[in-house]
Write a protein that holds these residues in place. Structure first.
Motif, mmCIF file in Angstrom:
data_model
loop_
_atom_site.group_PDB
_atom_site.id
_atom_site.type_symbol
_atom_site.label_atom_id
_atom_site.label_comp_id
_atom_site.label_asym_id
_atom_site.label_seq_id
_atom_site.Cartn_x
_atom_site.Cartn_y
_atom_site.Cartn_z
ATOM 1 N N PRO A 63 25.434 56.917 43.986
ATOM 2 C CA PRO A 63 25.247 57.127 42.666
ATOM 3 C C PRO A 63 26.231 58.332 42.336
ATOM 4 O O PRO A 63 27.020 58.568 41.538
ATOM 5 C CB PRO A 63 24.134 57.297 42.144
ATOM 6 C CG PRO A 63 23.034 57.442 43.284
ATOM 7 C CD PRO A 63 23.811 56.775 44.513
ATOM 8 N N ASN A 252 20.298 48.433 37.075
ATOM 9 C CA ASN A 252 20.010 48.417 38.493
ATOM 10 C C ASN A 252 19.494 47.360 38.896
ATOM 11 O O ASN A 252 19.470 46.697 40.161
ATOM 12 C CB ASN A 252 19.627 49.637 38.991
ATOM 13 C CG ASN A 252 20.567 50.822 38.870
ATOM 14 O OD1 ASN A 252 21.720 50.660 39.116
ATOM 15 N ND2 ASN A 252 19.925 51.992 38.420
ATOM 16 N N GLN A 258 25.705 48.848 39.891
ATOM 17 C CA GLN A 258 25.085 50.283 39.827
ATOM 18 C C GLN A 258 25.219 50.880 38.585
ATOM 19 O O GLN A 258 26.362 51.035 38.067
ATOM 20 C CB GLN A 258 25.463 50.987 41.194
ATOM 21 C CG GLN A 258 24.697 52.329 41.209
ATOM 22 C CD GLN A 258 25.227 53.048 42.387
ATOM 23 O OE1 GLN A 258 24.640 53.891 43.009
ATOM 24 N NE2 GLN A 258 26.560 52.925 42.691
ATOM 25 N N ALA A 260 24.683 54.792 37.237
ATOM 26 C CA ALA A 260 24.465 56.332 37.556
ATOM 27 C C ALA A 260 24.575 57.077 36.400
ATOM 28 O O ALA A 260 25.577 57.009 35.601
ATOM 29 C CB ALA A 260 25.464 56.681 38.595
#
Length: 407
Positions: A63, A252, A258, A260
């Motif tokens: 991340p 997620n 992903q 972040a």
């Protein structure tokens, strides 16, 4: 003779000791000044560049790397993500705004970013020359890019793979510069912006196989209409604070993407950098402590050699307080000289380091004044005065009769 003139005369009488004390003080002050400037400018840049972005969506991986690549443009991306998957999250009810980024190439170390005009508007970038991009392979330069490259409206540039100038280039498909942004003091200054379509066209599978521009364009259009289009990251702004608690976890857990948070990753980055800064700061403090001990030794030695002179000054009318102040004044003069030299060296070092850094790295400059420098000056003066107190007190308590009797 005034106390200042007498103090300067005594310091000139011991040039080597005085010079060594000043140099040691300057080394400690210069190191701390460089750390203050680097820390302040790094902190300001990280906060300014990430301001307004709540979440970054990209390929699975680190991340921190995702945030460094998509927000600060300091690292390689973690990979690409399908455009349709990113658009699905961009349409989420908790998302107020979403801007795609397509990365991969650079020009002389400045990253080329495929995006939408809203990305520049987010940083309040205004055009200083020309216009915004309207078609594929049109580009608008950030202010720093234009300044360092010398390019302007009407010029062309060739992108290269990666973030270094040594990557394989796309000489067959140059960008045409159609505009230059005014300075924003943000990440925009160090970027070359273009449409996402430019990146897709440049990296279309058939692009490397043919040199015919029309064929490339036709292929790109066909490619755009397919479901295989990809982007590198999606920058999101939340519609409500409640999204911070649920949206990253949903992304997620429910997809191959992903999510972040720039705020979280910046905090983690500062923790990592803080260890290195603490080590350097401790080294600088040791230098300062050594210099102040040297100052104490120099004043004590000078006092031992000048006890007879001080006794004579007392017989000529000098008060004990005057002798006390005269010793303290010597210490303050040495500390002031060390501080001035150290501040100058620290700022010069910051400016030199900033000029040595590559285009996409921290824009460090020594032409700014860090707020902590005033505190540093006060600390140096106070500690120098503290180091001078013992010899000054002995001078204050000089026994005139005993000293003169010993000759």
């Amino acid at each position: 003779m005034s106390a200042l003139a007498l103090s300067l005369a005594y310091l000139r009488a011991q040039p080597l000791v005085s010079l060594l004390t000043v140099l040691l003080l300057a080394a400690g002050v210069a190191t701390l000044t460089l750390l203050l400037l680097a820390g302040q400018q790094l902190h300001s840049r990280l906060l300014r560049d990430a301001q307004g972005w709540d979440l970054v969506v990209g390929a699975k991986g680190s991340p921190l790397q995702l945030v460094l690549a998509a927000v600060y443009h300091l690292d390689a991306p973690t990979g690409n993500i399908p455009l349709d998957a990113a658009e699905a999250w961009a349409r989420h009810p908790l998302v107020a705004d979403a801007i795609p980024l397509a990365l991969g190439d650079s020009y002389r170390g400045f990253r080329i970013v495929g995006t939408r005009p809203e990305y520049a508007a987010h940083y309040q970038a205004r055009l200083a020359q020309g216009r915004g991009w309207r078609q594929p392979m049109e580009a608008v330069l950030g202010a720093t890019v234009a300044q360092r490259s010398g390019l302007g409206v009407g010029d062309t540039l060739v992108g290269a793979h990666g973030l270094t100038a040594t990557g394989a280039d796309h000489a067959h498909a140059p960008y045409r510069v159609v505009g230059v942004f005014a300075p924003t003091h943000s990440v925009i200054d160090r970027l070359v912006l273009t449409g996402v379509e430019s990146v897709w066209q440049l990296h279309a599978p058939a692009t490397a196989a043919t040199q015919d521009a029309h064929a490339q364009h036709a292929h790109a259009e066909a490619h755009e209409s397919s479901a295989s289009r990809e982007i590198t990251a999606l920058l999101l702004r939340y519609k409500t604070p409640r999204a911070a608690a649920t949206l990253p976890r949903q992304i997620n857990a429910a997809s191959a993407l992903q999510a972040a948070s720039p705020a979280v990753e910046v905090t983690r980055l500062f923790r990592l950098l803080g260890l290195g800064f603490d080590v350097l700061r401790g080294f600088a403090v040791l230098l300062l402590v050594g210099a102040l001990l040297g100052l104490f030794m120099a004043l004590s030695q000078a006092l031992a050699q000048r006890r007879y002179d001080l006794a004579l000054l007392r017989t000529l009318g000098a008060s004990p307080g005057w002798l006390f102040g005269q010793i303290c004044l010597q210490a303050l003069l040495l500390a002031a000289a060390g501080w001035v030299l150290g501040i100058g060296l620290g700022h010069a070092a910051a400016e030199w380091v900033g000029r040595q850094l590559s285009a996409g790295q921290l824009a460090l400059t020594g032409l700014l004044w860090a707020p902590g420098e005033s505190v540093l000056a006060l600390c140096v003066m106070v500690t120098a005065l503290a180091a001078a107190l013992p010899p000054a007190w002995r001078a204050y308590r000089t026994d005139i009769a005993a000293v003169l009797a010993r000759g």
